[in-house]
Design a protein around this motif. Sequence first.
Motif, mmCIF file in Angstrom:
data_model
loop_
_atom_site.group_PDB
_atom_site.id
_atom_site.type_symbol
_atom_site.label_atom_id
_atom_site.label_comp_id
_atom_site.label_asym_id
_atom_site.label_seq_id
_atom_site.Cartn_x
_atom_site.Cartn_y
_atom_site.Cartn_z
ATOM 1 N N ASP A 138 7.250 -45.114 59.218
ATOM 2 C CA ASP A 138 6.334 -44.897 60.670
ATOM 3 C C ASP A 138 6.090 -44.885 61.654
ATOM 4 O OD1 ASP A 138 4.635 -45.481 57.687
ATOM 5 O OD2 ASP A 138 4.917 -47.171 57.783
ATOM 6 N N ASP A 139 6.287 -46.134 62.445
ATOM 7 C CA ASP A 139 6.299 -45.277 64.221
ATOM 8 C C ASP A 139 7.793 -46.283 64.839
ATOM 9 O OD1 ASP A 139 4.666 -43.736 64.254
ATOM 10 O OD2 ASP A 139 2.621 -45.549 64.715
ATOM 11 N N ARG A 140 8.432 -47.275 63.603
ATOM 12 C CA ARG A 140 9.385 -47.791 64.340
ATOM 13 C C ARG A 140 11.163 -46.754 63.890
ATOM 14 N NH1 ARG A 140 10.419 -53.505 64.885
ATOM 15 N NH2 ARG A 140 13.292 -52.931 64.904
ATOM 16 N N VAL A 141 11.540 -47.017 65.279
ATOM 17 C CA VAL A 141 12.965 -46.000 65.653
ATOM 18 C C VAL A 141 13.811 -47.383 65.517
ATOM 19 C CG1 VAL A 141 14.408 -45.094 67.237
ATOM 20 C CG2 VAL A 141 11.800 -44.775 67.337
ATOM 21 N N ILE A 142 14.616 -46.690 63.993
ATOM 22 C CA ILE A 142 16.017 -47.064 63.575
ATOM 23 C C ILE A 142 16.975 -46.299 64.176
ATOM 24 C CG2 ILE A 142 17.125 -48.510 61.201
ATOM 25 C CD1 ILE A 142 14.236 -48.728 59.953
ATOM 26 N N GLN A 143 17.948 -46.945 64.357
ATOM 27 C CA GLN A 143 19.328 -46.613 64.774
ATOM 28 C C GLN A 143 19.927 -46.626 62.954
ATOM 29 O OE1 GLN A 143 19.999 -44.890 67.859
ATOM 30 N NE2 GLN A 143 18.110 -45.804 67.809
ATOM 31 N N LEU A 144 21.139 -45.327 62.387
ATOM 32 C CA LEU A 144 21.484 -45.255 61.927
ATOM 33 C C LEU A 144 23.051 -45.169 62.471
ATOM 34 C CD1 LEU A 144 19.384 -42.600 60.465
ATOM 35 C CD2 LEU A 144 19.269 -45.422 60.148
ATOM 36 N N SER A 145 23.723 -45.845 61.249
ATOM 37 C CA SER A 145 25.146 -45.921 61.116
ATOM 38 C C SER A 145 25.826 -44.024 60.213
ATOM 39 C CB SER A 145 26.064 -47.313 60.811
ATOM 40 O OG SER A 145 25.759 -48.005 59.678
ATOM 41 N N ASN A 146 25.032 -44.317 58.864
ATOM 42 C CA ASN A 146 25.161 -43.746 58.049
ATOM 43 C C ASN A 146 23.694 -42.436 57.739
ATOM 44 O OD1 ASN A 146 27.415 -41.759 56.296
ATOM 45 N ND2 ASN A 146 26.132 -42.985 54.717
ATOM 46 N N PHE A 147 23.582 -41.052 57.557
ATOM 47 C CA PHE A 147 22.487 -40.666 57.739
ATOM 48 C C PHE A 147 22.990 -39.918 55.592
ATOM 49 C CE2 PHE A 147 20.017 -36.701 56.915
ATOM 50 C CZ PHE A 147 19.210 -36.834 57.159
ATOM 51 N N GLU A 148 22.552 -39.737 54.790
ATOM 52 C CA GLU A 148 22.606 -38.323 53.577
ATOM 53 C C GLU A 148 21.461 -37.504 53.459
ATOM 54 O OE1 GLU A 148 25.720 -39.789 50.931
ATOM 55 O OE2 GLU A 148 26.455 -40.697 52.012
ATOM 56 N N GLU A 149 21.503 -36.047 53.180
ATOM 57 C CA GLU A 149 19.871 -36.313 52.627
ATOM 58 C C GLU A 149 20.298 -34.975 51.313
ATOM 59 O OE1 GLU A 149 18.402 -32.621 54.528
ATOM 60 O OE2 GLU A 149 18.896 -33.273 55.797
ATOM 61 N N GLU A 150 19.431 -34.871 50.591
ATOM 62 C CA GLU A 150 19.911 -33.871 49.841
ATOM 63 C C GLU A 150 18.512 -33.482 49.456
ATOM 64 O OE1 GLU A 150 20.814 -35.292 45.581
ATOM 65 O OE2 GLU A 150 22.314 -36.664 46.802
ATOM 66 N N LYS A 151 18.643 -32.015 48.868
ATOM 67 C CA LYS A 151 17.100 -31.366 48.031
ATOM 68 C C LYS A 151 16.637 -31.098 47.128
ATOM 69 C CE LYS A 151 13.135 -29.240 50.625
ATOM 70 N NZ LYS A 151 12.821 -28.747 51.794
ATOM 71 N N GLU A 152 15.531 -32.032 45.821
ATOM 72 C CA GLU A 152 15.798 -31.033 44.876
ATOM 73 C C GLU A 152 14.850 -31.127 44.781
ATOM 74 O OE1 GLU A 152 16.805 -33.006 40.599
ATOM 75 O OE2 GLU A 152 18.274 -33.278 42.489
ATOM 76 N N ASN A 153 13.980 -29.793 43.918
ATOM 77 C CA ASN A 153 12.777 -29.327 42.859
ATOM 78 C C ASN A 153 11.853 -29.579 44.441
ATOM 79 O OD1 ASN A 153 14.243 -29.011 40.586
ATOM 80 N ND2 ASN A 153 13.123 -31.356 40.703
ATOM 81 N N GLY A 154 12.812 -29.251 45.858
ATOM 82 C CA GLY A 154 11.427 -28.984 47.214
ATOM 83 C C GLY A 154 11.194 -30.154 47.582
#
Length: 94
Positions: A8-24
């Motif tokens: 939403d409008d809350r910014v969260i600082q990350l220590s790890n990030f992973e992404e995948e895209k499957e079937n769009g």
Amino acid sequence: MVSKIMLDDRVIQLSNFEEEKENGLYTVSVTFDVTSEDYHDIATLLYNGTFDVKIPEKDIMFRGTIYNYSTSITNLYEKDQVGQYKLTLVEEKG
């Protein structure tokens, strides 16, 4: 490395990030720290379950729902505590 996510409008600082895209559709897994001072606001936000997800550093935006969630600590009501949250969000079919 992606350093932040917006739920939403809350910014969260990350220590790890992973992404995948499957079937769009995106699946995003993140890890971040939550202090006892921020616990109530983060818990209230996560109870919503579905968010406008923005990853500005990758120019990614989607409507996402919590698929998996865990925390390393449950007593964040105690002052000066820090818990590590792990959160997986899945893009909703539009």
